[in-house]
Write an enzyme that holds these catalytic residues in place. Structure first.
Site, PDB file in Angstrom:
ATOM      1  CG  ASN A   9     -26.237  22.877   6.832  1.00 24.98           C
ATOM      2  OD1 ASN A   9     -26.943  22.359   5.828  1.00 24.98           O
ATOM      3  ND2 ASN A   9     -25.275  22.439   7.226  1.00 24.98           N
ATOM      4  CB  ALA A  10     -26.809  24.276  12.331  1.00 25.28           C
ATOM      5  N   GLY A  11     -28.755  21.740  11.649  1.00 29.76           N
ATOM      6  CA  GLY A  11     -29.912  21.066  11.809  1.00 29.76           C
ATOM      7  C   GLY A  11     -29.827  19.755  12.229  1.00 29.76           C
ATOM      8  CB  SER A  35     -36.519  20.066   5.306  1.00 25.51           C
ATOM      9  OG  SER A  35     -36.934  18.806   4.865  1.00 25.51           O
ATOM     10  CE1 TYR A  58     -35.330  18.222  10.166  1.00 22.92           C
ATOM     11  CE2 TYR A  58     -36.903  17.382   8.476  1.00 22.92           C
ATOM     12  CZ  TYR A  58     -35.629  17.666   8.913  1.00 22.92           C
ATOM     13  OH  TYR A  58     -34.866  18.033   7.993  1.00 22.92           O
ATOM     14  CG  ASN A  59     -42.543  16.884   9.282  1.00 25.95           C
ATOM     15  OD1 ASN A  59     -41.535  16.564   8.839  1.00 25.95           O
ATOM     16  ND2 ASN A  59     -43.724  15.803   9.016  1.00 25.95           N
ATOM     17  CB  ALA A  60     -43.502  21.443  13.865  1.00 23.33           C
ATOM     18  CB  SER A  61     -38.228  22.305  13.653  1.00 21.53           C
ATOM     19  OG  SER A  61     -37.772  21.216  12.649  1.00 21.53           O
TER      20      SER A  61
END
Length: 311
Positions: A132-134, A185, A198-201
C-alpha cells in the site's frame, strides 16, 4: 512475412469479434456464477498473518482496521512510528489478537528485507502482503520540472517499494498459499495532466503484478486494486481543494478499505473502487480522442496558471 502480417491484419480482428460475439454471453454467465460462489465462500482471515506497508494513514490504516475486525494478526509498516502505534492500538480494540509495528522505509531494499523477516520471525508465517505504501506529487506539468531528482522518490516508493517487499515475501507466501494485495491507482489509465510521474509509477506497478500473477499461477493470489479519488491524508496534502474542485466527491477511506477486503477474500483479480471509475477506462479504450479532449479541457483549465503557462 509481410504478406502474413497483411493477412492477419485483415482477418484476425473481424474473426476475433465474431468469436467474442458467440462466446462472450456464456462466458459472462459462468463468470457471474463463479463470482457468486466466491462471494459466498470467502476466505476466513481469522488468525492469519497480514503485513501492510504504508499502514500509518489513509487506505493502509483502514485496511488494517478491516483485517482487525476479521481477527487477523497484523504487522504494520511505515516511517512514522508514533502513528503506527496509534493504528496498532485501535486495531487491537477492533479485534486483532496480535499487532506488531515496524518502522521502515520501503524505498530502501534492505529495510524491505528486514520488515519481512521480522514479521515471519515473530509470527512464524505470512499469509497476506498488502503493498500500500505510496506517495503523490503536487500537480505539475512535465515541462515545469527542472530537477528530476525531485521525483525519484515516486518510483522508489510506488514501484520499487512494492517490488522489493514482494521479492522477500514470496517464499513465505508460497508456503501458505497466500495472497498479495496491490494498491495501485486508476491513474494508470486515467492519465491526468500534471501527474505524469505518479501515473507512470502506477502503470508500471500494475504491469509488474499482472506479470507475476501469470508466473505464480495458483500458488499465490494477486488482487490489483485501482482506486479513484479517495479521502485521505495524502490526497489532502498533495491535491489541494483549489486544484481538484473539478473532481467528483471522493469516496471515504473506510468504504474503500472494506471493498478491498471483500474483494481480496473473494479471490478477485481486480477491484476498481468506486466501480463507476471503470467507465473512464472503457471511454479511453473505445473513444481515445474524446478521452484526451476531456482531460485537456476539464483538467488543464482548472490547474493553477503557473502550471499551464506553456501548455
Amino acid at each position: 512475412m509481410d504478406l502474413l502480417h497483411k493477412f492477419l491484419n485483415t482477418v484476425l480482428l473481424p474473426l476475433t469479434l465474431i468469436v467474442l460475439l458467440f462466446f462472450m454471453p456464456p462466458f459472462l454467465i459462468l463468470k457471474f456464477l463463479w463470482s457468486l460462489k466466491r462471494s459466498i465462500y470467502r476466505e476466513n482471515v481469522s488468525g492469519k498473518v497480514v503485513l501492510i506497508t504504508g499502514a500509518s494513514s489513509g487506505i493502509g490504516e483502514h485496511v488494517a482496521y478491516e483485517y482487525a475486525k476479521r481477527g487477523a494478526r497484523l504487522a504494520l509498516v511505515a516511517r512514522r512510528e508514533d502513528r503506527l502505534q496509534a493504528v496498532a492500538d485501535k486495531a487491537r480494540k477492533l479485534g486483532s489478537p496480535e499487532v506488531v509495528v515496524v518502522r521502515a522505509d520501503v524505498s530502501k531494499v534492505e529495510e524491505c528485507e528486514r520488515f519481512v523477516n521480522e514479521t515471519v520471525n515473530h509470527f512464524g508465517r505470512l499469509d497476506h502482503l498488502v503493498n500500500n505504501a505510496g506517495v503523490l506529487l503536487q500537480l505539475r506539468l512535465f515541462e515545469d520540472f527542472t530537477h528530476f531528482s525531485d521525483i525519484a522518490s515516486v518510483m522508489d516508493i510506488n514501484f520499487w517499494g512494492s517490488v522489493h517487499s514482494t521479492h522477500y515475501a514470496v517464499p513465505h507466501l508460497r508456503k501458505s498459499k497466500g495472497k498479495i494485495v496491490v494498491i495501485a491507482s486508476a491513474a494508470q489509465w486515467l492519465t491526468t495532466p500534471g501527474s505524469s510521474f505518479y501515473n507512470a509509477s502506477k502503470a508500471a506497478q500494475v504491469s509488474f503484478f499482472e506479470t507475476l500473477r501469470t508466473e505464480f499461477g495458483q500458488d499465490i493470489g494477486i488482487t490489483i486494486v485501482t482506486p479513484g479519488l479517495i479521502e485521505s491524508e495524502m490526497t489532502q496534502e498533495f491535491l489541494p481543494e483549489d486544484q481538484v474542485n473539478w473532481m467528483p466527491v471522493a469516496e471515504t477511506t473506510k468504504g474503500c478499505a472494506k471493498a478491498i477486503l471483500d474483494s481480496t477474500c473473494s479471490g478477485d483479480m481486480y477491484l476498481t473502487e468506486p466501480s463507476w471509475m471503470k467507465a473512464t477506462f472503457w471511454i479511453k479504450i473505445l473513444c481515445p480522442e474524446v478521452f484526451e479532449w476531456c482531460l485537456r479541457s476539464i483538467i488543464l483549465d482548472n490547474m493553477p496558471q503557473t502550471s499551464k503557462k506553456d501548455a
